[in-house]
Design a protein around this motif. Structure first.
Motif, PDB file in Angstrom:
ATOM      1  N   ILE A   4       5.400   4.178   4.058  1.00  0.00           N
ATOM      2  CA  ILE A   4       5.074   4.843   4.990  1.00  0.00           C
ATOM      3  C   ILE A   4       5.493   6.265   4.442  1.00  0.00           C
ATOM      4  O   ILE A   4       6.836   6.408   3.721  1.00  0.00           O
ATOM      5  N   ASP A   5       4.359   7.232   3.888  1.00  0.00           N
ATOM      6  CA  ASP A   5       4.911   8.161   3.233  1.00  0.00           C
ATOM      7  C   ASP A   5       5.540   9.203   4.496  1.00  0.00           C
ATOM      8  O   ASP A   5       6.063   9.381   4.616  1.00  0.00           O
ATOM      9  N   ARG A   6       6.914   9.869   3.041  1.00  0.00           N
ATOM     10  CA  ARG A   6       7.705  11.339   3.324  1.00  0.00           C
ATOM     11  C   ARG A   6       6.964  12.221   3.502  1.00  0.00           C
ATOM     12  O   ARG A   6       7.600  12.827   4.986  1.00  0.00           O
ATOM     13  N   ILE A  20       9.639   2.822   4.447  1.00  0.00           N
ATOM     14  CA  ILE A  20       9.834   4.420   4.708  1.00  0.00           C
ATOM     15  C   ILE A  20      10.429   4.518   3.823  1.00  0.00           C
ATOM     16  O   ILE A  20      11.396   4.875   3.187  1.00  0.00           O
ATOM     17  N   GLU A  21       9.634   6.183   2.972  1.00  0.00           N
ATOM     18  CA  GLU A  21       9.718   6.676   1.947  1.00  0.00           C
ATOM     19  C   GLU A  21       9.908   8.426   1.884  1.00  0.00           C
ATOM     20  O   GLU A  21       9.568   8.144   2.942  1.00  0.00           O
ATOM     21  N   GLY A  22      11.092   8.298   1.044  1.00  0.00           N
ATOM     22  CA  GLY A  22      11.286  10.101   1.650  1.00  0.00           C
ATOM     23  C   GLY A  22      12.147  10.269   2.587  1.00  0.00           C
ATOM     24  O   GLY A  22      12.963  11.129   2.967  1.00  0.00           O
ATOM     25  N   MET A  60       0.597  -0.991  -0.303  1.00  0.00           N
ATOM     26  CA  MET A  60       0.055   0.304   0.076  1.00  0.00           C
ATOM     27  C   MET A  60       0.862   1.190  -0.043  1.00  0.00           C
ATOM     28  O   MET A  60       1.775   1.316   0.680  1.00  0.00           O
ATOM     29  N   ASP A  61       1.205   1.939  -0.955  1.00  0.00           N
ATOM     30  CA  ASP A  61       1.832   3.154  -1.181  1.00  0.00           C
ATOM     31  C   ASP A  61       1.195   4.088   0.009  1.00  0.00           C
ATOM     32  O   ASP A  61      -0.053   4.272  -0.056  1.00  0.00           O
ATOM     33  N   ASP A  62       2.226   4.923  -0.426  1.00  0.00           N
ATOM     34  CA  ASP A  62       1.886   6.684   0.446  1.00  0.00           C
ATOM     35  C   ASP A  62       0.933   6.117   1.745  1.00  0.00           C
ATOM     36  O   ASP A  62       0.454   7.425   1.720  1.00  0.00           O
ATOM     37  N   PHE A  63       1.177   6.370   2.294  1.00  0.00           N
ATOM     38  CA  PHE A  63       0.650   5.533   3.505  1.00  0.00           C
ATOM     39  C   PHE A  63       0.713   6.496   4.552  1.00  0.00           C
ATOM     40  O   PHE A  63       1.764   7.603   4.675  1.00  0.00           O
TER      41      PHE A  63
END
Ligand code: C2E
Ligand code: CA
Ligand code: CA
Length: 567
Positions: A487-489, A521-523, A464-467
């Motif tokens: 998890i989104d930036r 974790i993204e970004g 699931m993208d951009d949580f």
């Protein structure tokens, strides 16, 4: 009826009398034959009747006809008739204008005539037909409102008024949201019913001095002379609130919202066609920005809109040429624990025909809207699997994450495409991860889950993208059966200074772990963020500029795979 039939026919007209009588019995159109030399005309009885002309044979028809023509079209008519009488060769007269009937109302007619030459090449006869333009004269058949021709006329009058008094105003064009769905789900009759109701609802909201018009399809419009921006906002708000009540459609509750484009005249244009074009564009922008809103025309926004339309054409061309101009960039994903390269996210890039790189935020919405994301998505799957096969020679458990829009998930042929691709490259299902990337609301979670479950049965992981942004939240965690949460930036950004955000990430990771979901974790951009995320928050994997930007295949190999080889 024949009032002055005592006028003897000129020799020229006598020659045509036989044909004239023959013709007039075969058509409801008005007929006329004019002897150009004598300026004598022979007209059909229906013309005499409908416009109360003195007779079927007349000298100088224009003496009677011209005063009946609407003042706005008189000059055009005269200009064309001057050419008829002075032409040295055959001339086609083709004109639409309004004429006053015996009942005193104006009707639109289309007049077509041609000048005939005699043996010496001199013009001597002008003959033709006139027909009433039914669609121009009728009110809109479905709603009973005045139609687009009357709207055009009203806009022209408003502009004339502006030239006289210097008072401008606003034109609001409404389009129903999702009206196509009504027509598709039910039928045209139901669609007509909706249009009629909406017409009533809007009409009731408008002050009595304003007239509602019905344009093509599901569009309505009205002119609001002297309106200010505030007044436009108020009137839109009242239309919006009147439409916000659910409608009963064959036992179903149905919400029919509308998007609106507003132009102020003379600022947005001083002629009907320009104003109409700009209002339609503003309405289209309102729809693209999420519907159920009003957008006031501005030149800057319009230029951007035009660019996106031309981008759409270029994208079509690219796709038709086998996704020419598209490429995949890859951004490394590392294991949080030991920073080992474990995979990459495939990110789509597009170079327009002029060679300029266009940002995904600009072209992906267009791919989704035009559904071109479906063929392009299949191309992405193939490229991603092909690349993964190559890179697994260096990193044996390498995985490529592929972004999927809701549009793609709805497409039932996607799964077969993925299956065939894995088979063709002889790759196991665990070499790819599918990310649900969608900022719009997913309408049907159970359907999405069914699709994902069959991918998961194949052994493909779902992320699931951009949580934490848009649709993706704790609630959707409950809805979507997935293996990884990204998890989104947005969360990461404030983690260093904000205790709450840090704890939140910690809890989300904990919660995910407790139900066997991995967290990426993204970004992540800074070392300190990374430390916190791994040590305190216990993230499983990391993707961010700290470990690498998205890169082309060649650069990725050089920058990241080379290192792995050397290890
Ligand atoms: P996304 O799926 O959330 O992709 C991550 C985006 O965050 C990428 O932007 C990436 O370059 C950026 N990013 C990664 N690390 C960092 C960081 O440390 N700091 C900052 N500030 N940004 C970082 P990009 O490539 O511009 O993609 C934007 C969005 O476009 C993607 O967001 C995704 O929603 C969409 N997209 C990209 N490729 C595809 C595709 O192949 N298919 C579909 N359906 N959507 C795609
Ligand atoms: Ca993504
Ligand atoms: Ca993301």
């Amino acid at each position: 009826m024949k009032k002055n039939n005592r006028i003897p026919l000129s020799p020229c007209l006598r020659r045509f009398r036989f044909y004239f009588d023959l013709l007039r019995k075969t058509t409801n159109d008005y007929l006329f034959f004019t002897d150009l030399q004598e300026n004598m005309v022979m007209i059909s009885p229906n013309l005499v009747q409908d416009f109360e002309l003195p007779g079927e044979i007349l000298f100088d028809l224009d003496k009677y006809w011209l005063p009946l023509i609407h003042p706005e079209e008189r000059a055009d008519y005269q200009a064309s008739m001057d050419k008829v009488f002075s032409s040295q060769n055959s001339y086609d007269h083709n004109l639409e204008y309004r004429v006053r009937t015996r009942k005193g109302e104006y009707v639109w007619i289309r007049c077509r005539g041609r000048v005939g030459l005699d043996r010496d090449g001199k013009p001597y006869i002008f003959a033709g037909t006139m027909s009433r333009m039914a669609q121009r004269n009728k009110a809109d058949e479905v709603t009973g409102l005045l139609n687009k021709y009357q709207f055009e006329h009203a806009v022209k009058l408003a502009l004339a008024q502006y030239r006289e008094t210097n008072e401008g105003g606003a034109i609001l064009v409404f389009g129903l949201d999702n009206f196509k769905i009504v027509n598709e789900t039910y039928n045209r009759l139901t669609g007509d019913l909706v249009l009629k109701r909406v017409a009533n609802i809007i009409d009731n909201v408008l002050p009595p001095a304003l007239t509602l018009f019905k344009l093509d399809g599901d569009e309505f419009a009205f002119i609001y002379p002297g309106a200010t921006e505030k007044e436009v906002a108020e009137i839109f708000a009242s239309v919006q609130s009147a439409l916000s009540r659910p409608q009963d459609l064959e036992g179903h509750q149905y919400f029919c919202t509308a998007s609106c484009g507003t132009v102020f005249y003379p600022e947005a244009g001083k002629d009907y066609l320009v104003l109409h074009k700009h209002a339609e564009a503003a309405m289209d922008i309102a729809k693209r920005e999420g519907k159920n809103r009003n957008v006031i025309f501005s030149k800057e926004q319009y230029n951007r809109w035009v660019r996106s339309i031309s981008m759409r054409d270029s994208i079509w061309e690219s796709v038709e040429n086998g996704c020419l101009g598209f490429s995949l960039f890859f951004q490394p994903q590392v294991s949080a624990e030991d920073q080992r390269l474990i995979g990459a996210e495939a990110l789509l890039r597009w170079k327009n025909p002029k060679g300029r790189m266009v940002a995904p935020m600009e072209f992906i919405p267009i791919l989704e809207e035009t559904k071109l994301i479906i063929p392009v998505g299949k191309w992405i799957v193939e490229e991603a699997i092909k690349t993964c096969k190559k890179w697994r020679r260096v990193v044996p458990d390498f995985r490529v994450s592929i972004n999927l829009s809701y549009e793609q998930i709805k497409d039932l042929s996607l799964q077969k495409c993925v299956e065939e691709c894995l088979e063709r490259y002889d790759m196991p299902a665990d070499c790819i991860v599918l990310e649900l990337t969608e900022s719009k609301i997913v309408a049907d979670w159970s359907f999405v889950n069914k699709q994902f479950d069959s991918f998961r049965k194949m052994g493909i992981a779902i992320a699931m993208d951009d949580f934490g942004t848009g649709y993706s939240s704790l609630a959707s965690l409950k809805n979507l059966s997935c293996d990884i949460v990204k998890i989104d930036r947005e969360f990461v950004k404030k983690i260093l200074e904000n205790d709450f955000d840090r704890r939140l990430v910690q809890y989300v990771v904990d919660l995910c772990h407790s139900i066997g979901i991995h967290c990426c974790i993204e970004g992540v951009e800074e070392e300190a963020e990374y430390d916190l995320l791994t040590k305190e928050c216990k993230a499983d994997s990391i993707q961010g500029y700290l470990f690498g930007h998205p890169e082309s295949v060649e650069v990725f190999e050089e920058k990241f795979l080379q290192l792995e080889k050397e290890k």
